[in-house]
Every structure is written in structure tokens, then in C-alpha cells.
Design a protein around this motif. Sequence first.
Motif, PDB file in Angstrom:
ATOM      1  N   GLY A 163       0.861  -1.234  -0.015  1.00 48.20           N
ATOM      2  CA  GLY A 163      -0.097   0.027   0.013  1.00 48.20           C
ATOM      3  C   GLY A 163       0.810   1.206  -0.123  1.00 48.20           C
ATOM      4  O   GLY A 163       0.454   2.463   0.004  1.00 48.20           O
ATOM      5  N   ARG A 164       2.218   0.993  -0.071  1.00 38.39           N
ATOM      6  CA  ARG A 164       2.976   2.270  -0.134  1.00 38.39           C
ATOM      7  C   ARG A 164       3.557   2.475  -1.524  1.00 38.39           C
ATOM      8  O   ARG A 164       3.326   1.794  -2.628  1.00 38.39           O
ATOM      9  CB  ARG A 164       4.346   2.129   1.064  1.00 38.39           C
ATOM     10  CG  ARG A 164       3.725   2.028   2.376  1.00 38.39           C
ATOM     11  CD  ARG A 164       5.012   1.940   3.345  1.00 38.39           C
ATOM     12  NE  ARG A 164       4.539   1.477   4.646  1.00 38.39           N
ATOM     13  CZ  ARG A 164       4.526   0.474   5.039  1.00 38.39           C
ATOM     14  NH1 ARG A 164       4.934  -0.680   4.517  1.00 38.39           N
ATOM     15  NH2 ARG A 164       4.228   0.350   6.457  1.00 38.39           N
ATOM     16  N   GLN A 165       4.516   3.582  -1.509  1.00 41.60           N
ATOM     17  CA  GLN A 165       5.103   3.881  -2.846  1.00 41.60           C
ATOM     18  C   GLN A 165       5.854   2.787  -3.232  1.00 41.60           C
ATOM     19  O   GLN A 165       6.691   2.244  -2.499  1.00 41.60           O
ATOM     20  CB  GLN A 165       5.974   5.162  -2.803  1.00 41.60           C
ATOM     21  CG  GLN A 165       6.199   5.662  -4.115  1.00 41.60           C
ATOM     22  CD  GLN A 165       7.015   7.009  -4.120  1.00 41.60           C
ATOM     23  OE1 GLN A 165       6.785   7.745  -2.951  1.00 41.60           O
ATOM     24  NE2 GLN A 165       7.400   7.558  -5.188  1.00 41.60           N
ATOM     25  N   ALA A 166       5.624   2.494  -4.642  1.00 44.19           N
ATOM     26  CA  ALA A 166       6.703   1.262  -5.039  1.00 44.19           C
ATOM     27  C   ALA A 166       8.170   1.832  -5.087  1.00 44.19           C
ATOM     28  O   ALA A 166       8.521   3.021  -5.554  1.00 44.19           O
ATOM     29  CB  ALA A 166       6.283   0.939  -6.627  1.00 44.19           C
ATOM     30  N   LEU A 178       0.193   4.852 -11.368  1.00 39.93           N
ATOM     31  CA  LEU A 178      -1.002   5.568 -10.903  1.00 39.93           C
ATOM     32  C   LEU A 178      -0.826   6.998 -11.907  1.00 39.93           C
ATOM     33  O   LEU A 178      -1.860   7.539 -12.408  1.00 39.93           O
ATOM     34  CB  LEU A 178      -1.021   6.068  -9.712  1.00 39.93           C
ATOM     35  CG  LEU A 178      -1.171   5.034  -8.797  1.00 39.93           C
ATOM     36  CD1 LEU A 178      -1.393   5.459  -7.263  1.00 39.93           C
ATOM     37  CD2 LEU A 178      -2.507   4.289  -9.011  1.00 39.93           C
ATOM     38  N   GLY A 179       0.338   7.427 -12.298  1.00 38.47           N
ATOM     39  CA  GLY A 179       0.482   8.706 -12.826  1.00 38.47           C
ATOM     40  C   GLY A 179       1.378   9.941 -12.212  1.00 38.47           C
ATOM     41  O   GLY A 179       2.125   9.358 -11.559  1.00 38.47           O
ATOM     42  N   ILE A 180       0.961  10.863 -12.333  1.00 33.51           N
ATOM     43  CA  ILE A 180       1.704  12.071 -11.824  1.00 33.51           C
ATOM     44  C   ILE A 180       0.970  12.860 -10.995  1.00 33.51           C
ATOM     45  O   ILE A 180       0.001  13.402 -11.456  1.00 33.51           O
ATOM     46  CB  ILE A 180       2.215  12.893 -13.035  1.00 33.51           C
ATOM     47  CG1 ILE A 180       3.430  12.129 -14.091  1.00 33.51           C
ATOM     48  CG2 ILE A 180       2.846  14.157 -12.481  1.00 33.51           C
ATOM     49  CD1 ILE A 180       3.788  12.997 -15.263  1.00 33.51           C
ATOM     50  N   PRO A 181       1.419  12.893  -9.830  1.00 35.30           N
ATOM     51  CA  PRO A 181       0.495  13.444  -8.686  1.00 35.30           C
ATOM     52  C   PRO A 181       0.069  15.133  -8.919  1.00 35.30           C
ATOM     53  O   PRO A 181      -1.055  15.207  -8.990  1.00 35.30           O
ATOM     54  CB  PRO A 181       1.315  13.349  -7.512  1.00 35.30           C
ATOM     55  CG  PRO A 181       2.207  12.146  -7.644  1.00 35.30           C
ATOM     56  CD  PRO A 181       2.563  12.267  -9.099  1.00 35.30           C
ATOM     57  N   ARG A 182       1.033  15.911  -9.744  1.00 31.51           N
ATOM     58  CA  ARG A 182       0.570  17.223  -9.947  1.00 31.51           C
ATOM     59  C   ARG A 182      -0.261  17.141 -11.088  1.00 31.51           C
ATOM     60  O   ARG A 182      -1.141  18.197 -11.131  1.00 31.51           O
ATOM     61  CB  ARG A 182       2.063  17.980 -10.260  1.00 31.51           C
ATOM     62  CG  ARG A 182       1.834  19.459 -10.580  1.00 31.51           C
ATOM     63  CD  ARG A 182       3.181  20.067 -11.027  1.00 31.51           C
ATOM     64  NE  ARG A 182       4.026  20.142  -9.767  1.00 31.51           N
ATOM     65  CZ  ARG A 182       5.273  20.670  -9.879  1.00 31.51           C
ATOM     66  NH1 ARG A 182       5.714  21.118 -11.078  1.00 31.51           N
ATOM     67  NH2 ARG A 182       6.094  20.318  -8.850  1.00 31.51           N
ATOM     68  N   PHE A 336      -3.226  11.140  -5.361  1.00 27.35           N
ATOM     69  CA  PHE A 336      -2.042   9.943  -4.999  1.00 27.35           C
ATOM     70  C   PHE A 336      -0.917  10.835  -4.912  1.00 27.35           C
ATOM     71  O   PHE A 336      -0.797  11.894  -5.502  1.00 27.35           O
ATOM     72  CB  PHE A 336      -2.028   8.720  -6.006  1.00 27.35           C
ATOM     73  CG  PHE A 336      -1.847   9.147  -7.656  1.00 27.35           C
ATOM     74  CD1 PHE A 336      -0.690   9.625  -8.155  1.00 27.35           C
ATOM     75  CD2 PHE A 336      -3.219   9.353  -8.321  1.00 27.35           C
ATOM     76  CE1 PHE A 336      -0.571   9.876  -9.371  1.00 27.35           C
ATOM     77  CE2 PHE A 336      -2.965   9.787  -9.659  1.00 27.35           C
ATOM     78  CZ  PHE A 336      -1.692  10.156  -9.929  1.00 27.35           C
ATOM     79  N   GLY A 337       0.174   9.938  -4.455  1.00 25.86           N
ATOM     80  CA  GLY A 337       1.476  10.639  -4.443  1.00 25.86           C
ATOM     81  C   GLY A 337       2.053  10.712  -2.990  1.00 25.86           C
ATOM     82  O   GLY A 337       1.351  10.406  -2.089  1.00 25.86           O
TER      83      GLY A 337
END
Length: 351
Positions: A163-166, A178-182, A336-337
Amino acid sequence: MTSEQIIAQLQQDYAHRREDNLRLFEQRQQEACERCPGLRSLLNARHAAVMQGVRSSILSRQKAPGAGAELPALMAGLNRQIGEALVQGGLPADFLQPVYQCAVCRDEGYVYDPSRRMCDCMRGEYHRRLLAESGISGDSCTFEAFDETVFSDQPYALDTQTGRQADEHTKPENRRELGIPRKAALVGREVCQAYADSFPDTPTRDLLLMGKSGLGKTFMLHAIACRVAQRGHLPTYTSAYRLFETARRAYMENNPDILAPLMNAELLLIDDLGTEPLMNNITVTQLFNLLNERQMAGRHTVISTNLSMSELQERYTERISSRFLDATGCRRLVYFGPDIRRSLKRKAADA
């Protein structure tokens, strides 16, 4: 309190303000007349000239077109003498100018240019009271204050197992891009701002903001509330915990009227759904009734949650989660991010 009641209260407050101004002016006039010999007779002469000017104005429209032509020069002379008398008495020449907190509307609360509209001073106070009524007092979270640079502009992947950042230790089969948070945050800002700017004629009736803590969801809820209040509507903000406490009290006292303010709110914003205590016959049932009644009445609801759709379904049952899956009535935004609070701390330290 409704928006109409807030306006009525503001109008009453402005009437009291004018009464206070008049009392202050009368006190100044009494003080000036005691300190300045001959001032009272000059003030009486000016008042008489004004009244004569009114009578002359009426006559000029009837049978004496030239009546009152000498009034401007007479008033200028009297005003000059009054100013000189004040200065000789040790007071400023403008000591007897009318007293206003707002010189634009003269504390009427409205201006006419040419149509009647709320003065900026009254509009600002109206906005402040709307936010206070909604539970957001003195808020600084606005669309104008949104700072996209606190969000990462690097691709973000999730380790589905932890469940954490890869990272480099994440197995390929557990890695989810997931993509780019910004970019996601900018899309969220655009959607939320359009929602607030078009309220109540919004593209979808409801919004659901999803994502872990520290990703700006509460900021967006406050920004929506601020913009909606600026446009003269009354938002109602509550945390999920306060919602639970209200629902619990309504259940224990068998009094549905306790929930009425939330049921009937023009716009209801619920923050951090999923953090409240879970009591099946209270939390789930009352939440379902609240959302169901609001949707049937066509009222708008914006919710933020740290839970995923599967977690929402597991916690609140299919009856509730299905309402979030209806794309015609609810727009979902996923954040996300990395936690942006770290970026904010670094910015504050650099400043």
C-alpha cells in the motif's frame, strides 16, 4: 441560519452602526460647541440654509426657476466659517464631518451605481458570516491559494502489496502505475473550481475526493466552500466524526430533527469519511438515510475519504458505495503521491 437570515441580521447591524455614528456625531458637535464660541449659531445658520434650499428646490420646479441659485456660495461661506471656528477652538477643521465606517456606502450596506448592489464592505462581512455558519471561519484555503508546486511532478507507482509507494524492491507483479501527482491535483482543482463556480447548476450533483491523508483533499473542500459562499450560497461543512456524533445523538434521542440541518443543507461537505467510529445500526444506517434523502431531494454533497472504493463498499455496504459509482450523479477524483505536508514544510523553511 439561512443566507436570507444572515442578510437580515447584517441589515440590522448596519442600522445599529448608523445609530452609533449619529450618537458619536452629536457628541462631537456638543464638544465643539462648548469649545468654540459662536459655532452653534453658525451650525444653526447652515441648517436653516439647507432647509431653505430644499424649499427653493420645490419652488423652482413649480413657479420660480431661479430660486436657490445663491445657495452654493452661501453654503461654502458658512462651511469656511465653521472650519475656522473649529481650528480656533483647537479642533481639526473636519471635526464635524459625518462619521462613517465605510465612506463608499455611508454605512448603508448598499451602493447604487446605477442599480442597487451590496457594498464591498457588506459583501465581505456576508462572506465571512456564511463561512462561519458553515463551520469554516477565517479560512485561507482558496482556489487562488492553490500551489501546484507542492505536488510531485514525477511518475508515481503503488506497491499493491504494502500500500506504499513502489520502489526498487517492489515486485513487478505488485507494481501499479498511477500517473503524475501534480497532473492529478491540477485536474482536481479544475473540476472542483468548475463545480463551485457553477453551483447549484453543477455538471454532477456530488463529488467524491479519494486518496490517502496529506494530499490536499481538505484544502479542496474548503476552497469549494469559500467560492460557493462568495457567490452567496450557504455551504455546510462537517467532519465525519462530527457527523457521527450528530447521527448518534439523533438515534439515541429518537429525534430525526437533529439531523435536519445536514439533511436540508444547500451544499453539504463531509470531510474524512471513514475516520469516524463504526456502529452498524447508527453509522451505516444514518449515513445511507442522509445520502439517500439528499439525492432524492437533488441536494449537493461533496465528500472526502481516505478509503478506496473496495474499502468504502466493505465498510458501508453496497447500498452506500453504489451511490458513489453512479457517474451521472457523482464525479470521483483520485489523489495520490507523496504526502504534500513535507513539501509545505520545506517551502516554509526555505522562506
